[in-house]
Design an enzyme around this catalytic site. Sequence first.
Site, PDB file in Angstrom:
ATOM      1  N   HIS A   9      -8.326  -3.492   1.622  1.00 28.22           N
ATOM      2  CA  HIS A   9      -7.457  -2.590   2.506  1.00 28.22           C
ATOM      3  C   HIS A   9      -7.763  -1.216   2.286  1.00 28.22           C
ATOM      4  O   HIS A   9      -7.765  -0.507   3.192  1.00 28.22           O
ATOM      5  CB  HIS A   9      -6.085  -3.174   1.908  1.00 28.22           C
ATOM      6  CG  HIS A   9      -4.858  -2.573   2.596  1.00 28.22           C
ATOM      7  ND1 HIS A   9      -4.197  -2.976   3.668  1.00 28.22           N
ATOM      8  CD2 HIS A   9      -4.474  -1.183   2.340  1.00 28.22           C
ATOM      9  CE1 HIS A   9      -3.076  -2.082   4.047  1.00 28.22           C
ATOM     10  NE2 HIS A   9      -3.397  -1.179   3.415  1.00 28.22           N
ATOM     11  N   GLU A  10      -7.574  -0.685   1.204  1.00 30.49           N
ATOM     12  CA  GLU A  10      -8.030   0.714   0.907  1.00 30.49           C
ATOM     13  C   GLU A  10      -9.176   1.082   1.531  1.00 30.49           C
ATOM     14  O   GLU A  10      -9.166   2.302   2.094  1.00 30.49           O
ATOM     15  CB  GLU A  10      -7.835   1.196  -0.307  1.00 30.49           C
ATOM     16  CG  GLU A  10      -6.349   0.596  -1.262  1.00 30.49           C
ATOM     17  CD  GLU A  10      -5.062   1.275  -0.477  1.00 30.49           C
ATOM     18  OE1 GLU A  10      -5.312   2.366   0.115  1.00 30.49           O
ATOM     19  OE2 GLU A  10      -4.128   0.620  -0.520  1.00 30.49           O
ATOM     20  N   ASP A  59       4.651 -29.197   6.961  1.00 32.40           N
ATOM     21  CA  ASP A  59       4.865 -30.335   8.129  1.00 32.40           C
ATOM     22  C   ASP A  59       6.113 -30.360   8.825  1.00 32.40           C
ATOM     23  O   ASP A  59       6.189 -30.606   9.935  1.00 32.40           O
ATOM     24  CB  ASP A  59       4.672 -31.594   7.390  1.00 32.40           C
ATOM     25  CG  ASP A  59       3.075 -31.752   6.705  1.00 32.40           C
ATOM     26  OD1 ASP A  59       2.142 -31.415   7.507  1.00 32.40           O
ATOM     27  OD2 ASP A  59       3.129 -32.396   5.678  1.00 32.40           O
ATOM     28  N   HIS A 119      -2.449   1.456   9.180  1.00 34.45           N
ATOM     29  CA  HIS A 119      -1.740   0.233   9.132  1.00 34.45           C
ATOM     30  C   HIS A 119      -1.556  -0.624  10.561  1.00 34.45           C
ATOM     31  O   HIS A 119      -1.491  -0.006  11.319  1.00 34.45           O
ATOM     32  CB  HIS A 119      -0.627   0.400   8.396  1.00 34.45           C
ATOM     33  CG  HIS A 119      -0.690   0.569   7.011  1.00 34.45           C
ATOM     34  ND1 HIS A 119       0.351   1.368   6.336  1.00 34.45           N
ATOM     35  CD2 HIS A 119      -1.565   0.421   6.109  1.00 34.45           C
ATOM     36  CE1 HIS A 119       0.096   1.222   5.129  1.00 34.45           C
ATOM     37  NE2 HIS A 119      -1.121   0.879   4.800  1.00 34.45           N
ATOM     38  N   HIS A 127      -8.724   2.147   4.837  1.00 41.51           N
ATOM     39  CA  HIS A 127      -8.229   3.588   5.346  1.00 41.51           C
ATOM     40  C   HIS A 127      -8.974   4.544   4.881  1.00 41.51           C
ATOM     41  O   HIS A 127      -9.466   5.531   5.653  1.00 41.51           O
ATOM     42  CB  HIS A 127      -7.079   3.843   4.524  1.00 41.51           C
ATOM     43  CG  HIS A 127      -5.830   3.198   4.592  1.00 41.51           C
ATOM     44  ND1 HIS A 127      -5.149   2.979   5.588  1.00 41.51           N
ATOM     45  CD2 HIS A 127      -4.963   2.396   3.450  1.00 41.51           C
ATOM     46  CE1 HIS A 127      -4.159   2.266   5.550  1.00 41.51           C
ATOM     47  NE2 HIS A 127      -3.792   2.018   4.394  1.00 41.51           N
ATOM     48  N   ASP A 168      -3.357   2.172  -8.841  1.00 41.77           N
ATOM     49  CA  ASP A 168      -2.094   2.153  -9.818  1.00 41.77           C
ATOM     50  C   ASP A 168      -2.883   1.222 -10.894  1.00 41.77           C
ATOM     51  O   ASP A 168      -2.945   0.051 -10.804  1.00 41.77           O
ATOM     52  CB  ASP A 168      -0.849   1.595  -9.401  1.00 41.77           C
ATOM     53  CG  ASP A 168       0.218   1.711 -10.298  1.00 41.77           C
ATOM     54  OD1 ASP A 168      -0.112   2.025 -11.607  1.00 41.77           O
ATOM     55  OD2 ASP A 168       1.145   1.713 -10.002  1.00 41.77           O
ATOM     56  N   ASP A 200      -2.486  14.481  -6.224  1.00 40.67           N
ATOM     57  CA  ASP A 200      -2.361  14.398  -5.064  1.00 40.67           C
ATOM     58  C   ASP A 200      -0.862  14.521  -4.380  1.00 40.67           C
ATOM     59  O   ASP A 200      -1.073  14.216  -3.305  1.00 40.67           O
ATOM     60  CB  ASP A 200      -3.120  13.430  -4.371  1.00 40.67           C
ATOM     61  CG  ASP A 200      -2.807  11.970  -4.920  1.00 40.67           C
ATOM     62  OD1 ASP A 200      -1.779  12.026  -5.382  1.00 40.67           O
ATOM     63  OD2 ASP A 200      -3.482  10.947  -4.732  1.00 40.67           O
ATOM     64  N   CYS A 227       0.782  -1.160  -0.131  1.00 41.44           N
ATOM     65  CA  CYS A 227       0.098   0.134  -0.052  1.00 41.44           C
ATOM     66  C   CYS A 227       0.766   1.140  -0.077  1.00 41.44           C
ATOM     67  O   CYS A 227       2.023   1.035   0.462  1.00 41.44           O
ATOM     68  CB  CYS A 227      -0.921   0.008   1.232  1.00 41.44           C
ATOM     69  SG  CYS A 227      -1.744   1.534   1.467  1.00 41.44           S
ATOM     70  N   HIS A 267      -7.295   5.593  -4.498  1.00 44.55           N
ATOM     71  CA  HIS A 267      -6.882   5.368  -5.801  1.00 44.55           C
ATOM     72  C   HIS A 267      -5.864   4.348  -6.220  1.00 44.55           C
ATOM     73  O   HIS A 267      -5.323   3.912  -5.217  1.00 44.55           O
ATOM     74  CB  HIS A 267      -5.537   6.834  -6.092  1.00 44.55           C
ATOM     75  CG  HIS A 267      -6.224   8.073  -5.901  1.00 44.55           C
ATOM     76  ND1 HIS A 267      -5.594   9.235  -5.586  1.00 44.55           N
ATOM     77  CD2 HIS A 267      -7.705   8.570  -6.028  1.00 44.55           C
ATOM     78  CE1 HIS A 267      -6.254  10.383  -5.351  1.00 44.55           C
ATOM     79  NE2 HIS A 267      -7.577  10.052  -5.920  1.00 44.55           N
ATOM     80  N   ASP A 319     -10.904   9.239  -0.315  1.00 45.22           N
ATOM     81  CA  ASP A 319     -10.856   8.561  -1.790  1.00 45.22           C
ATOM     82  C   ASP A 319      -9.904   7.772  -2.088  1.00 45.22           C
ATOM     83  O   ASP A 319      -9.059   7.375  -1.143  1.00 45.22           O
ATOM     84  CB  ASP A 319     -10.527  10.094  -2.855  1.00 45.22           C
ATOM     85  CG  ASP A 319     -11.716  11.022  -3.279  1.00 45.22           C
ATOM     86  OD1 ASP A 319     -12.908  10.741  -2.604  1.00 45.22           O
ATOM     87  OD2 ASP A 319     -11.483  11.919  -3.694  1.00 45.22           O
TER      88      ASP A 319
HETATM   89 ZN   LIG Z   1      -3.500   9.414  -5.655  1.00 50.89          ZN
HETATM   90 ZN   LIG Z   2      -2.728   0.914   3.125  1.00 46.96          ZN
END
Ligand SMILES: [Zn+2]
Ligand SMILES: [Zn+2]
Length: 499
Positions: free
Chosen positions: A238-239, A354, A248, A242, A218, A190, A110, A216, A214
């Site tokens: 995950h995002e 094992d 995290h 946030h 990739d 940003d 992230c 974003h 928001d």
């Molecule tokens: Zn961004």
């Molecule tokens: Zn993150």
Amino acid sequence: MNLLCMTFLTLMKLHQSPAGASPLRIPAAPPQPPAGPSEADQKFAEEYLHLFYGYQPKPDRRKRAAASRDDSDQTMGFCHKVKKMQRFFGLTPDGKLSEETLTVMKKPRCGLSDVEPYGGAVRWRKRTISYRIAGENLPFPASRTHKAVRRALKLWSSVSLIRFRRREAKEADVSIAFFSGAVFSADHGDGSPFSGKGGALAHAFLPGLGIGGDVHFDSEEEWTLNSTGISLPVVAAHEFGHALGLSHSPDPGSIMYPAYNFAPSLELSFDDVKSIQHLYGENPNFHLQSLKSPPPKTPDKCDPDLSFDAVTELQQEVVFFKDRFMWRKHPSFVETRITLISSLWSDSVPSHLDAVYENVEKNVILFFKGDQYWKVQHLILQEGFPRNISDLGFPSRIKSVDAALHFRNDRYTVFFTGHECWRYNELRAVMEGSPMLIEQQWLEIPFPLDAAVFYEGFVNFFKGNKQYKYDFGQNRIVSVSRANDLMDCEMGKSNKHIS
Ligand SMILES: [Zn+2]
Ligand SMILES: [Zn+2]
Ligand SMILES: *[C@@H]1O[C@H](CO)[C@@H](O)[C@H](O)[C@H]1NC(C)=O
Ligand SMILES: *[C@@H]1O[C@H](CO)[C@@H](O)[C@H](O)[C@H]1NC(C)=O
């Protein structure tokens, strides 16, 4: 410039065998060349620590006269950040840019920092959150992209009182967009450009007006909708964490762990559920659901009932495996920290192992699960693996091994299967003779075993939540303790939450 870290590792006695104990062991040739990191790796690490650990290189360093003092400040700052990162990821916190530290740094992750203060309880003041997906650069047709996003949002809404409502208008609380770093512009507005394939996969903004909330992505990653490549639903989940106000987590079982997690399924962990419910309250439907299938808990090293799948020596460390996690005990560091098996060996090594052992002489690690085994060298799976354990000389009636004990000096390995043990000659790569009965070879030890490892001149056998310390010279068990006795647990105190 190469920032060399000072190390405070004390020389340790490698193997203190009690008198008469037969596994006398010589220190093996160091498998990792002591060469420092390359210039490119050093640069990469500085950038990584700047982005995720707040490392501030001093740009005017070279202009100053009498730079030596300055340089040492710089080095201390750098090492401090390396250690911080190593602690977060359960690596040996020696402050050195080792091969494995760089490997972990280079994993997809992230784009948000691991140390930035997130302000504690930033959250939406309402329970219904609107979202929209910008139409450009979508990795899949719009309907499938929407479906993946909905799956990720539903994880959070099904356990808490938060609701999501899709909106077509330009403005929504959570605006989801895919941006390409290289093709359109370096920066998508940003100040945090994406780096192309690998590195940061996505980032998000904490709840708030405007860009707040928001998310974003990739667009140059190889997004998938299943468990191959980079899973869009997993990263989105995950995002969205946030976007709802979570930071995290150092718990590698959490979906809020910053490294891309090769998790087998899309689900929230017990801690994720607790965190989101702390912010938004518990969904009443969740309670019934959780009785049927409770969210998974990350194993706690101080749980008195903890058992292990496998235990091995690895260089000077002892490594304990459990499910998809492992703990590493280094003789020079008190703390044993949890990390993912996949954080080091990628997803080439399976979970729920094992047996594991390291052949120091050949500098390889062997992992066993079911009737297959994996051979890894320098963190990389060797070609042609996994292979069938029948290649090692096991007859077809043996479907798995319980434990493996490698004798460095004598160059053989003992495998434990059920009530039998086998001796494998590492030099000639053959199984020697027929199996023996454990009860005749290793008096008093229980079987089938979970794990076996050399530790301070004794053999430690593991079964269930117990550990049996075996004296080779006297051929008997000298003490029995909890399986997690070697973890740094204070008696009666649970250290589950890593600070
Ligand atoms: Zn961004
Ligand atoms: Zn993150
Ligand atoms: C996973 O998805 C990718 C593309 O999204 C596809 O190429 C691949 O065949 C899929 N794999 C499985 C096992 O479904
Ligand atoms: C491994 O070998 C055994 C014996 O030859 C065989 O029964 C088994 O199916 C093999 N396993 C795999 C995964 O190929």
